[in-house]
Scaffold this motif. Structure first.
Motif, PDB file in Angstrom:
ATOM      1  N   LYS A  21       0.403   5.720   0.000  1.00  0.00           N
ATOM      2  CA  LYS A  21      -0.510   6.862   0.043  1.00  0.00           C
ATOM      3  C   LYS A  21      -0.219   7.755  -1.150  1.00  0.00           C
ATOM      4  O   LYS A  21       0.911   8.165  -1.381  1.00  0.00           O
ATOM      5  N   ASP A  60      -4.974  11.663  -1.585  1.00  0.00           N
ATOM      6  CA  ASP A  60      -5.805  11.244  -0.455  1.00  0.00           C
ATOM      7  C   ASP A  60      -6.281   9.807  -0.595  1.00  0.00           C
ATOM      8  O   ASP A  60      -7.181   9.370   0.121  1.00  0.00           O
ATOM      9  N   GLN A  61      -5.653   9.066  -1.499  1.00  0.00           N
ATOM     10  CA  GLN A  61      -6.087   7.703  -1.791  1.00  0.00           C
ATOM     11  C   GLN A  61      -4.988   6.710  -1.440  1.00  0.00           C
ATOM     12  O   GLN A  61      -3.802   6.986  -1.618  1.00  0.00           O
ATOM     13  N   VAL A  62      -5.375   5.552  -0.923  1.00  0.00           N
ATOM     14  CA  VAL A  62      -4.430   4.470  -0.703  1.00  0.00           C
ATOM     15  C   VAL A  62      -4.450   3.580  -1.943  1.00  0.00           C
ATOM     16  O   VAL A  62      -5.505   3.082  -2.334  1.00  0.00           O
ATOM     17  N   GLN A 114       0.835  -1.189   0.000  1.00  0.00           N
ATOM     18  CA  GLN A 114       0.000   0.000   0.000  1.00  0.00           C
ATOM     19  C   GLN A 114       0.876   1.247   0.000  1.00  0.00           C
ATOM     20  O   GLN A 114       1.925   1.284   0.639  1.00  0.00           O
TER      21      GLN A 114
END
Length: 280
Positions: free
Chosen positions: A159, A162-164, A157
């Motif tokens: 960042k 504002d999205q993973v 994952q």
């Protein structure tokens, strides 16, 4: 409500359409569906579908699949932005809606890891099942690359805005680029990605060799070993790869004609020039 879009074009929205649009923006929804709009506005599914149809018709959203719309970014609507939405975020939200595994991969992953400076023109996403490409604008395309399920590994994952996002890790990214040179910008670009990973301390030699074995591609192993040794990028990994090479020769660049001398140590025909500049 009237919003002046690019080139002076006006987008007129009803109060309900305006409410839906800004509710989606506030919720951070890059992808809108009738179910989401119906839940937000407490209206019927049919009414929500009509609202999205109107937003698409008026240029505030773009249909990218059955019941799925990419919401136009406010900056683009005001003429202060170039794009509809970021393709990587759109891709991630599409995969989340479909509940499918995915990974930003190839040149797109190399960019996210800082292994190349220029943003790829096409967002590349590895998936195990067919997903049709999505064109957000003339300059924006999301390409979903189908790979065998066993190739969809070594993801992590990260960042992004504002999205993973799910993205292949640096070692897997390097291998994918060398496995699919066409998706990395060619042999020279893939070699530079490899060199940048080594120079930036993002290349664990033992992990790289372990992943290379899992890729089930002996030509990839020979190409990788040749480049590692020639550029003196990771002697330990090159040594571990030596027993894994096959006796059958392969081309350094499969897209180029069979020419050049054969490197006997790696059984690689040096049929293309390659740069192994290390990133500073």
């Amino acid at each position: 409500m009237v919003i002046r879009a690019k080139k002076g074009r006006k987008i007129e929205m009803s109060h309900t359409e305006q409410t839906a649009y800004f509710a989606l923006i506030r919720a951070g929804r890059t992808i809108a569906t009738p179910a989401a709009v119906a839940d937000m506005l407490k209206v019927s599914f049919v009414r929500a579908s009509h609202i999205l149809y109107q937003l698409n018709k008026k240029g505030a959203a773009r249909r990218i699949g059955k019941g799925k719309y990419a919401v136009l970014a406010p900056e683009a609507m005001r003429g202060t932005g170039q794009f509809v939405q970021d393709p990587l975020i759109v891709a991630a939200q599409l995969m989340q809606l479909a509940k499918r595994d995915y990974a930003v991969a190839y040149a797109s992953a190399a960019y996210l890891h800082g292994l190349m400076e220029q943003t790829p023109q096409t967002a590349q996403v590895m998936v195990a099942h067919y997903q049709r490409p999505v064109r957000l604008s003339q300059a924006q395309l999301i390409r979903f690359v189908i790979a065998s399920a066993w190739k969809l590994f070594a993801t992590e994952q990260t960042k992004y805005q504002d999205q993973v996002l799910m993205v292949t890790d640096p070692e897997k990214t390097v291998l994918d680029c060398l496995d699919r040179l066409d998706l990395a910008g060619g042999l020279d670009q893939a070699a530079q990605i490899l060199a940048a990973a080594a120079a930036g301390g993002k290349l664990d030699g033992r992990k790289l060799v372990r992943y290379a074995r899992l890729m089930r591609n002996r030509s990839l192993i020979q190409r990788l070993g040749y480049l590692l040794e020639r550029g003196k990028l990771n002697p330990e990994a090159a040594k571990l790869l030596q027993p894994l090479k096959r006796p059958m020769p392969c081309l350094l660049d499969p897209a180029s004609p069979r020419r050049g001398k054969l490197n006997p140590r790696w059984q690689v025909y040096e049929n293309a020039a390659v740069s192994l500049r290390r990133a500073r």
